[in-house]
Design a protein around this motif. Structure first.
Motif, PDB file in Angstrom:
ATOM      1  N   GLN A 129      40.275 -14.063 -26.550  1.00  0.00           N
ATOM      2  CA  GLN A 129      39.129 -14.231 -25.657  1.00  0.00           C
ATOM      3  C   GLN A 129      38.985 -13.080 -24.664  1.00  0.00           C
ATOM      4  O   GLN A 129      38.069 -13.092 -23.843  1.00  0.00           O
ATOM      5  CB  GLN A 129      39.269 -15.550 -24.893  1.00  0.00           C
ATOM      6  CG  GLN A 129      39.178 -16.777 -25.793  1.00  0.00           C
ATOM      7  CD  GLN A 129      39.642 -18.041 -25.094  1.00  0.00           C
ATOM      8  OE1 GLN A 129      40.679 -18.067 -24.422  1.00  0.00           O
ATOM      9  NE2 GLN A 129      38.871 -19.097 -25.221  1.00  0.00           N
ATOM     10  N   GLY A 130      39.896 -12.109 -24.750  1.00  0.00           N
ATOM     11  CA  GLY A 130      39.819 -10.953 -23.863  1.00  0.00           C
ATOM     12  C   GLY A 130      40.359 -11.214 -22.472  1.00  0.00           C
ATOM     13  O   GLY A 130      40.121 -10.425 -21.553  1.00  0.00           O
ATOM     14  N   LYS A 131      41.125 -12.306 -22.308  1.00  0.00           N
ATOM     15  CA  LYS A 131      41.660 -12.664 -20.984  1.00  0.00           C
ATOM     16  C   LYS A 131      43.161 -12.420 -20.867  1.00  0.00           C
ATOM     17  O   LYS A 131      43.708 -12.454 -19.769  1.00  0.00           O
ATOM     18  CB  LYS A 131      41.361 -14.138 -20.675  1.00  0.00           C
ATOM     19  CG  LYS A 131      39.882 -14.465 -20.611  1.00  0.00           C
ATOM     20  CD  LYS A 131      39.648 -15.898 -20.183  1.00  0.00           C
ATOM     21  CE  LYS A 131      40.139 -16.895 -21.214  1.00  0.00           C
ATOM     22  NZ  LYS A 131      39.788 -18.287 -20.870  1.00  0.00           N
ATOM     23  N   GLY A 132      43.822 -12.213 -21.991  1.00  0.00           N
ATOM     24  CA  GLY A 132      45.269 -12.042 -21.971  1.00  0.00           C
ATOM     25  C   GLY A 132      45.678 -10.660 -22.444  1.00  0.00           C
ATOM     26  O   GLY A 132      44.852  -9.805 -22.738  1.00  0.00           O
ATOM     27  N   SER A 133      46.989 -10.465 -22.526  1.00  0.00           N
ATOM     28  CA  SER A 133      47.515  -9.144 -22.877  1.00  0.00           C
ATOM     29  C   SER A 133      48.369  -9.199 -24.138  1.00  0.00           C
ATOM     30  O   SER A 133      48.928 -10.244 -24.492  1.00  0.00           O
ATOM     31  CB  SER A 133      48.359  -8.597 -21.727  1.00  0.00           C
ATOM     32  OG  SER A 133      49.545  -9.367 -21.566  1.00  0.00           O
ATOM     33  N   GLU A 134      48.481  -8.052 -24.779  1.00  0.00           N
ATOM     34  CA  GLU A 134      49.378  -7.928 -25.934  1.00  0.00           C
ATOM     35  C   GLU A 134      50.823  -8.146 -25.493  1.00  0.00           C
ATOM     36  O   GLU A 134      51.617  -8.752 -26.211  1.00  0.00           O
ATOM     37  CB  GLU A 134      49.236  -6.531 -26.543  1.00  0.00           C
ATOM     38  CG  GLU A 134      47.893  -6.259 -27.184  1.00  0.00           C
ATOM     39  CD  GLU A 134      47.795  -6.839 -28.588  1.00  0.00           C
ATOM     40  OE1 GLU A 134      48.814  -7.345 -29.085  1.00  0.00           O
ATOM     41  OE2 GLU A 134      46.699  -6.779 -29.164  1.00  0.00           O
ATOM     42  N   ALA A 135      51.157  -7.653 -24.298  1.00  0.00           N
ATOM     43  CA  ALA A 135      52.541  -7.740 -23.823  1.00  0.00           C
ATOM     44  C   ALA A 135      53.001  -9.185 -23.706  1.00  0.00           C
ATOM     45  O   ALA A 135      54.147  -9.525 -24.041  1.00  0.00           O
ATOM     46  CB  ALA A 135      52.673  -7.029 -22.474  1.00  0.00           C
ATOM     47  N   ALA A 136      52.113 -10.067 -23.222  1.00  0.00           N
ATOM     48  CA  ALA A 136      52.485 -11.479 -23.083  1.00  0.00           C
ATOM     49  C   ALA A 136      52.751 -12.106 -24.449  1.00  0.00           C
ATOM     50  O   ALA A 136      53.699 -12.887 -24.616  1.00  0.00           O
ATOM     51  CB  ALA A 136      51.380 -12.240 -22.351  1.00  0.00           C
ATOM     52  N   VAL A 137      51.927 -11.765 -25.425  1.00  0.00           N
ATOM     53  CA  VAL A 137      52.136 -12.297 -26.781  1.00  0.00           C
ATOM     54  C   VAL A 137      53.459 -11.803 -27.347  1.00  0.00           C
ATOM     55  O   VAL A 137      54.233 -12.578 -27.926  1.00  0.00           O
ATOM     56  CB  VAL A 137      50.968 -11.889 -27.708  1.00  0.00           C
ATOM     57  CG1 VAL A 137      51.254 -12.309 -29.152  1.00  0.00           C
ATOM     58  CG2 VAL A 137      49.664 -12.517 -27.230  1.00  0.00           C
ATOM     59  N   TYR A 138      53.743 -10.517 -27.183  1.00  0.00           N
ATOM     60  CA  TYR A 138      54.999  -9.964 -27.697  1.00  0.00           C
ATOM     61  C   TYR A 138      56.206 -10.634 -27.032  1.00  0.00           C
ATOM     62  O   TYR A 138      57.206 -10.927 -27.700  1.00  0.00           O
ATOM     63  CB  TYR A 138      55.045  -8.451 -27.454  1.00  0.00           C
ATOM     64  CG  TYR A 138      54.027  -7.670 -28.237  1.00  0.00           C
ATOM     65  CD1 TYR A 138      53.562  -8.118 -29.471  1.00  0.00           C
ATOM     66  CD2 TYR A 138      53.516  -6.463 -27.748  1.00  0.00           C
ATOM     67  CE1 TYR A 138      52.616  -7.402 -30.186  1.00  0.00           C
ATOM     68  CE2 TYR A 138      52.570  -5.740 -28.461  1.00  0.00           C
ATOM     69  CZ  TYR A 138      52.122  -6.223 -29.677  1.00  0.00           C
ATOM     70  OH  TYR A 138      51.187  -5.506 -30.381  1.00  0.00           O
ATOM     71  N   LYS A 139      56.094 -10.868 -25.714  1.00  0.00           N
ATOM     72  CA  LYS A 139      57.220 -11.506 -25.032  1.00  0.00           C
ATOM     73  C   LYS A 139      57.442 -12.919 -25.559  1.00  0.00           C
ATOM     74  O   LYS A 139      58.584 -13.353 -25.758  1.00  0.00           O
ATOM     75  CB  LYS A 139      56.971 -11.549 -23.521  1.00  0.00           C
ATOM     76  CG  LYS A 139      58.109 -12.236 -22.767  1.00  0.00           C
ATOM     77  CD  LYS A 139      58.029 -12.105 -21.271  1.00  0.00           C
ATOM     78  CE  LYS A 139      59.222 -12.796 -20.618  1.00  0.00           C
ATOM     79  NZ  LYS A 139      59.214 -12.675 -19.146  1.00  0.00           N
ATOM     80  N   LEU A 140      56.359 -13.648 -25.812  1.00  0.00           N
ATOM     81  CA  LEU A 140      56.488 -15.014 -26.316  1.00  0.00           C
ATOM     82  C   LEU A 140      57.018 -15.031 -27.744  1.00  0.00           C
ATOM     83  O   LEU A 140      57.781 -15.932 -28.115  1.00  0.00           O
ATOM     84  CB  LEU A 140      55.141 -15.729 -26.217  1.00  0.00           C
ATOM     85  CG  LEU A 140      54.821 -16.153 -24.778  1.00  0.00           C
ATOM     86  CD1 LEU A 140      53.333 -16.310 -24.555  1.00  0.00           C
ATOM     87  CD2 LEU A 140      55.539 -17.452 -24.446  1.00  0.00           C
ATOM     88  N   GLU A 141      56.661 -14.038 -28.530  1.00  0.00           N
ATOM     89  CA  GLU A 141      57.241 -13.935 -29.871  1.00  0.00           C
ATOM     90  C   GLU A 141      58.751 -13.726 -29.783  1.00  0.00           C
ATOM     91  O   GLU A 141      59.518 -14.303 -30.565  1.00  0.00           O
ATOM     92  CB  GLU A 141      56.582 -12.781 -30.634  1.00  0.00           C
ATOM     93  CG  GLU A 141      55.145 -13.071 -31.052  1.00  0.00           C
ATOM     94  CD  GLU A 141      54.477 -11.870 -31.684  1.00  0.00           C
ATOM     95  OE1 GLU A 141      55.014 -10.737 -31.538  1.00  0.00           O
ATOM     96  OE2 GLU A 141      53.413 -12.036 -32.312  1.00  0.00           O
ATOM     97  N   LEU A 142      59.168 -12.914 -28.816  1.00  0.00           N
ATOM     98  CA  LEU A 142      60.601 -12.675 -28.623  1.00  0.00           C
ATOM     99  C   LEU A 142      61.308 -13.945 -28.159  1.00  0.00           C
ATOM    100  O   LEU A 142      62.415 -14.259 -28.637  1.00  0.00           O
ATOM    101  CB  LEU A 142      60.807 -11.553 -27.599  1.00  0.00           C
ATOM    102  CG  LEU A 142      62.257 -11.197 -27.252  1.00  0.00           C
ATOM    103  CD1 LEU A 142      63.012 -10.737 -28.494  1.00  0.00           C
ATOM    104  CD2 LEU A 142      62.297 -10.110 -26.177  1.00  0.00           C
ATOM    105  N   LEU A 143      60.676 -14.695 -27.270  1.00  0.00           N
ATOM    106  CA  LEU A 143      61.278 -15.944 -26.791  1.00  0.00           C
ATOM    107  C   LEU A 143      61.407 -16.953 -27.925  1.00  0.00           C
ATOM    108  O   LEU A 143      62.406 -17.675 -28.010  1.00  0.00           O
ATOM    109  CB  LEU A 143      60.438 -16.522 -25.651  1.00  0.00           C
ATOM    110  CG  LEU A 143      60.533 -15.805 -24.300  1.00  0.00           C
ATOM    111  CD1 LEU A 143      59.485 -16.328 -23.333  1.00  0.00           C
ATOM    112  CD2 LEU A 143      61.932 -15.967 -23.706  1.00  0.00           C
ATOM    113  N   MET A 144      60.407 -17.011 -28.794  1.00  0.00           N
ATOM    114  CA  MET A 144      60.505 -17.913 -29.941  1.00  0.00           C
ATOM    115  C   MET A 144      61.652 -17.510 -30.857  1.00  0.00           C
ATOM    116  O   MET A 144      62.376 -18.358 -31.386  1.00  0.00           O
ATOM    117  CB  MET A 144      59.182 -17.939 -30.710  1.00  0.00           C
ATOM    118  CG  MET A 144      58.068 -18.671 -29.961  1.00  0.00           C
ATOM    119  SD  MET A 144      56.487 -18.654 -30.840  1.00  0.00           S
ATOM    120  CE  MET A 144      56.860 -19.627 -32.300  1.00  0.00           C
ATOM    121  N   GLN A 145      61.826 -16.211 -31.014  1.00  0.00           N
ATOM    122  CA  GLN A 145      62.943 -15.718 -31.835  1.00  0.00           C
ATOM    123  C   GLN A 145      64.279 -16.096 -31.190  1.00  0.00           C
ATOM    124  O   GLN A 145      65.205 -16.541 -31.880  1.00  0.00           O
ATOM    125  CB  GLN A 145      62.828 -14.208 -31.993  1.00  0.00           C
ATOM    126  CG  GLN A 145      63.885 -13.611 -32.909  1.00  0.00           C
ATOM    127  CD  GLN A 145      63.708 -12.103 -33.078  1.00  0.00           C
ATOM    128  OE1 GLN A 145      62.861 -11.490 -32.447  1.00  0.00           O
ATOM    129  NE2 GLN A 145      64.519 -11.505 -33.931  1.00  0.00           N
TER     130      GLN A 145
END
Length: 495
Positions: A317-333
């Motif tokens: 939606q253009g409200k968030g960042s790539e960095a936040a997604v990458y961090k959450l992917e790392l947390l899931m891992q």
């Protein structure tokens, strides 16, 4: 009945007792910096099943004869009309809302402090508005070199320049509409002024997360990192606590980084620091009230996945960042999970593939999966909601209609012909209204409505980003919703 892994009553009793002990430790006056949400902490209620969202304010109610509240708001946030993302209102409006809520619970709001005041006209107007409503307002000013220039901070031109906030209670809770409002600086400034007046006072910090006496990589603590992915907070072992006591405790990077500075400020004000570690400063007892660690672990893992989907949708939606997604992917891992640990995801996406239309899935308290597909009459979220209520109330399965088509069509006509909607399908709230209208004539519809409360805490997933109207209805009902990061159409505008 939903399972619980957290003893809320024990929490209320233990937490209030611990705060009273901390008041006594400092000779009868404590400034308590209160982080997070005081009366609507839904994150805590999701990761600690049994924790009530208003637990913290209920705990303060037990101390109402000893407590008063100071609300801090940054003058810069007033000037730029900063908005609370969860409520959609500005910080200055939220101050008024918070005052009303505290007063309605019998808690005394002593004053509002406008921090980092530098002559902002909007801050002047807000102060005038508050004073016109009978609220006392104080000003605190920017301090060059804060928080590292200790000499400048602890001086007549630093804390000494700030207004002294008059208080009357042993416990002074300093809270704010959001982060960056100056809560800690307000507490420290008050310590400076109290000490100059010969008053013994102390400082402590209340943060629910991370929970200091859970392991660093416990899912509940990982879920806190997921919740603050956009702030780049990182949980870590408190090195000062480990050195001082030989015990492992979990804190987060900002508190650990600023602790040496805080210690120096304490020493400058009172001659000695009362704390040997940032963990010492905290009064959070939530970790002692977990009764089912396994259940809390599973709830926290679900929260991490939900935060992951939320971040992906915000990015879309253009409200968030790539960095936040990458961090959450790392947390899931780190947590050892994938979206497969969320059964509603596969159920919704599988139905969407079968029908070629958006689909929704809801997981009921007994673990059963209910789906809803898009039709000419209603959207998938409305269909799933209706099917879930049928299942919960025993009103019947496929083919049983709780709402007659003749009742739906007039609503569609009003939407399209008179309200200008291009989509005739009923949203979730409209279906509930139609169901309520049917309840007088159909006892099955009445039973379905009575089952609404059972949806609270249920998991839900949609194969597309839901409309704001449907998302809000699911949120109000307490469903824990995720969506795939895509829209139903390829249009550029999505209202």
């Amino acid at each position: 009945m939903a399972q619980t892994g957290f003893d809320n009553q024990q929490y209320l009793q233990t937490q209030s007792r611990h705060i009273q002990e901390r008041i006594a430790q400092f000779g009868g006056k404590l400034y308590l910096e209160f982080g997070g949400k005081l009366f609507d902490d839904h994150h805590a209620s999701r990761v600690l099943p049994g924790f009530e969202p208003d637990s913290k304010i209920r705990m303060l109610e037990q101390l109402r004869d000893k407590a008063e509240i100071i609300l801090a708001i940054n003058a810069g946030d007033i000037e730029k009309n900063k908005v609370r993302g969860d409520l959609g209102i500005t910080y200055d409006s939220d101050v008024l809302r918070l005052i009303d809520v505290f007063r309605s619970r019998g808690l005394y709001v002593g004053s509002v402090v406008v921090t980092r005041y530098a002559g902002q006209p909007a801050a002047d107007a807000f102060q005038a508005r508050l004073e016109g409503l009978g609220v006392r307002v104080y000003r605190h000013y920017p301090i060059p070199g804060y928080p590292h220039n200790i000499t400048a901070i602890v001086s007549d031109e630093g804390f000494g320049k700030n207004d002294y906030i008059e208080t009357r209670c042993p416990l002074v809770v300093v809270t704010a509409p959001g982060p960056g409002s100056g809560k800690m600086a307000t507490c420290l400034s008050q310590l400076y002024h109290e000490h100059r007046r010969g008053v013994t006072a102390g400082y402590a910090k209340f943060e629910t997360f991370p929970i200091w006496n859970l392991p660093l990589k416990h899912p509940v603590n990982l879920a806190y990192e997921a919740a603050t992915a956009d702030l780049d907070d990182v949980n870590m072992i408190d090195p000062f606590h480990l050195q001082a006591y030989g015990q492992t405790a979990v804190n987060y990077n900002r508190d650990v980084e600023v602790f040496p500075v805080l210690g120096a400020i304490f020493e400058k004000i009172t001659g000695a620091s009362p704390y040997r570690s940032p963990t010492d400063m905290g009064v959070n007892m939530a970790g002692n009230c977990i009764t089912d660690d396994g259940l809390c672990r599973q709830a926290a893992l679900q929260e991490i996945i939900r935060r992951y989907y939320d971040a992906k949708c915000e990015r879309r939606q253009g409200k968030g960042s790539e960095a936040a997604v990458y961090k959450l992917e790392l947390l899931m891992q780190q947590a050892g999970i994938t979206s497969a640990a969320r059964p509603v995801v596969e159920a919704a996406n599988h139905l969407a593939e079968e029908t070629g239309e958006p689909a929704m899935a809801i997981q009921l308290p007994d673990g059963g999966l209910i789906t809803g597909k898009t039709s000419e009459l209603m959207g998938c979220s409305a269909a799933a909601l209706l099917n879930a209520l049928k299942a919960l109330s025993g009103a019947g399965g496929h083919g049983v209609h709780l709402i007659a088509q003749s009742a739906i069509e007039p609503i569609q006509t009003v939407k399209v012909r008179y309200l200008g909607s291009s989509n005739p399908r009923l949203h979730s709230d409209e279906v509930l209204t139609a169901l309520a209208a049917s309840a007088n004539l159909d006892p099955r519809a009445a039973r379905a409505l009575e089952s609404l409360a059972a949806l609270k805490g249920c998991q839900a997933h949609c194969s597309v980003i839901l409309s704001p109207a449907d998302s809000l209805t699911y949120k109000k009902l307490g469903l824990q919703l995720t969506c795939e990061p895509r829209y139903q159409t390829n249009q550029l505008f999505h209202g």
